[in-house]
Design a protein around this motif. Structure first.
Motif, short mmCIF file in Angstrom:
data_model
loop_
_atom_site.label_atom_id
_atom_site.label_comp_id
_atom_site.label_asym_id
_atom_site.label_seq_id
_atom_site.Cartn_x
_atom_site.Cartn_y
_atom_site.Cartn_z
N ALA A 29 0.82 -1.22 0.00
CA ALA A 29 0.00 0.00 0.00
C ALA A 29 0.85 1.27 0.00
O ALA A 29 0.47 2.28 0.59
CB ALA A 29 -0.97 0.00 1.19
N TRP A 30 2.00 1.20 -0.66
CA TRP A 30 2.81 2.42 -0.81
C TRP A 30 2.12 3.37 -1.79
O TRP A 30 1.51 2.94 -2.77
CB TRP A 30 4.19 2.06 -1.35
N SER A 31 2.28 4.66 -1.57
CA SER A 31 1.72 5.66 -2.47
C SER A 31 2.57 5.76 -3.74
O SER A 31 3.75 5.36 -3.76
CB SER A 31 1.68 7.03 -1.80
N GLU A 32 1.97 6.32 -4.77
CA GLU A 32 2.71 6.55 -6.02
C GLU A 32 3.91 7.46 -5.77
O GLU A 32 5.00 7.24 -6.33
CB GLU A 32 1.77 7.18 -7.05
N ASP A 33 3.75 8.48 -4.93
CA ASP A 33 4.85 9.39 -4.62
C ASP A 33 6.03 8.64 -4.00
O ASP A 33 7.19 8.88 -4.35
CB ASP A 33 4.40 10.49 -3.65
N ARG A 34 5.72 7.75 -3.08
CA ARG A 34 6.78 7.01 -2.39
C ARG A 34 7.48 6.06 -3.35
O ARG A 34 8.72 5.92 -3.32
CB ARG A 34 6.17 6.25 -1.21
N LEU A 35 6.72 5.40 -4.20
CA LEU A 35 7.32 4.50 -5.19
C LEU A 35 8.17 5.27 -6.19
O LEU A 35 9.25 4.81 -6.59
CB LEU A 35 6.23 3.71 -5.92
N ALA A 36 7.70 6.46 -6.61
CA ALA A 36 8.46 7.27 -7.56
C ALA A 36 9.77 7.74 -6.95
O ALA A 36 10.82 7.75 -7.62
CB ALA A 36 7.63 8.46 -8.02
N ALA A 37 9.74 8.12 -5.68
CA ALA A 37 10.96 8.55 -5.01
C ALA A 37 11.96 7.41 -4.90
O ALA A 37 13.17 7.59 -5.11
CB ALA A 37 10.63 9.09 -3.62
N LEU A 38 11.47 6.21 -4.60
CA LEU A 38 12.34 5.04 -4.57
C LEU A 38 12.89 4.76 -5.96
O LEU A 38 14.08 4.46 -6.13
CB LEU A 38 11.57 3.83 -4.05
N GLY A 39 12.02 4.89 -6.98
CA GLY A 39 12.45 4.64 -8.35
C GLY A 39 13.55 5.58 -8.82
O GLY A 39 14.44 5.18 -9.58
N LEU A 40 13.50 6.81 -8.35
CA LEU A 40 14.51 7.80 -8.75
C LEU A 40 15.91 7.36 -8.33
O LEU A 40 16.89 7.66 -9.01
CB LEU A 40 14.18 9.17 -8.16
N THR A 41 16.02 6.63 -7.24
CA THR A 41 17.34 6.15 -6.80
C THR A 41 17.87 5.05 -7.73
O THR A 41 19.07 4.75 -7.70
CB THR A 41 17.29 5.61 -5.36
N LEU A 42 17.00 4.48 -8.54
CA LEU A 42 17.41 3.45 -9.50
C LEU A 42 17.74 4.03 -10.87
O LEU A 42 18.55 3.46 -11.61
CB LEU A 42 16.30 2.41 -9.65
N GLY A 43 17.11 5.16 -11.22
CA GLY A 43 17.37 5.78 -12.52
C GLY A 43 16.45 6.96 -12.72
O GLY A 43 15.31 6.97 -12.24
N ALA A 44 16.93 7.96 -13.46
CA ALA A 44 16.19 9.22 -13.63
C ALA A 44 14.87 9.03 -14.37
O ALA A 44 13.94 9.81 -14.19
CB ALA A 44 17.05 10.24 -14.36
#
Length: 283
Positions: A122-137
């Protein structure tokens, strides 16, 4: 072999324009770009494991299992969420590596969104996007799933609705190194910032294109061939090039002429990614 319980697409993207405004102190570049998705991409299948192991069962040439962005995304989400669950993953790979259409980043985003559901985080889209940014722009735009005008290193996203034509995408058989292009001394790095409206009105230059054309004659050749039929553009740092057409029939006609000597595919532009349409239908 366990049966996959969730299968999701990982769509391609195009950069409809790409302007480089300058180089930052950390070595990254400030840019402006307009992302749009294609109804074409990889496909990932997932099956939950109870033992916490992350297993990608599809081998990718020259990419070790633990280095694959899919595995890194799953492990990073597992670590950050504290989940004790694992996953078996199978990948149907159709997007070229080093093509500038977001294959690895899209696969990572699909992994994050898929496991968020399967592991019931139940992570929010914002939280997933922030995590994703650490993997690639480029990962955040795939996580959010909406066409967007992007700024910063590509992570500041403003949703937009460009036209959704049919595209012919040509895939020169060469893998372009993004790092190599962004470190080229002749790369334009001083384009003035613009507002999104001029982009939608046709300000569609890609600052990387002259450098890529000079370094990769295969890309220059594809641009010249496609340019006989429509405005041909480079997406990202390439190698893929694309052109827009008013309908599928016209795109198919040109594809039939060009794909005798070049690999390519026809796909519909989409301002909502097919991943998000699939998730909305499932959940």
């Amino acid at each position: 072999m366990p049966q996959p319980i969730l299968t999701l697409p990982a769509p391609a993207k195009l950069n409809l324009m790409l302007h480089i405004l300058g180089r930052r102190a950390d070595g990254y570049h400030e840019l402006q770009t307009l992302f749009q998705f294609l109804d074409y991409g990889d496909e990932l299948s997932f099956s939950v494991r109870e033992d916490g192991k992350i297993c990608l069962h599809t081998e990718i040439p020259d990419v070790p299992h633990d280095s694959n962005l899919i595995v890194r995304a799953a492990r990073w989400l597992q670590e950050q969420s504290g989940s004790s669950l694992g996953v078996d993953i199978w990948l149907k790979k159709v997007l070229p590596m080093g093509g500038g259409i977001g294959g690895g980043s899209s696969d990572a985003a699909t992994t994050l969104l898929g496991l968020n559901h399967l592991w019931k985080l139940a992570w929010s889209e914002d939280r997933l996007a922030a995590l994703g940014l650490t993997l690639g722009a480029d990962v955040p735009v795939f996580v959010r799933g909406r066409s967007a005008f992007a700024e910063g290193v590509g992570e500041i996203l403003t949703p937009e609705n460009p036209e959704e034509p049919w595209y012919l995408v040509l895939v020169p058989q060469v893998s372009v190194s993004t790092a190599e292009i962004f470190s080229d001394p002749l790369l334009t790095r001083d384009t003035p910032p613009i507002k999104v409206r001029p982009v939608l009105e046709g300000n569609s230059r890609n600052d990387c294109q002259p450098v890529v054309e000079r370094r990769y004659p295969e890309v220059r050749n594809a641009l010249n061939l496609l340019g006989k039929f429509t405005e041909a553009k480079l997406t990202g740092t390439g190698s893929c090039v694309f052109g827009a057409f008013p309908n599928k029939a016209e795109a198919d006609r040109v594809s039939a002429l060009l794909t005798e000597t070049l690999t390519g595919f026809v796909a519909k532009g989409s301002n909502i990614s097919m991943l998000h349409r699939k998730l909305q239908s499932l959940f």
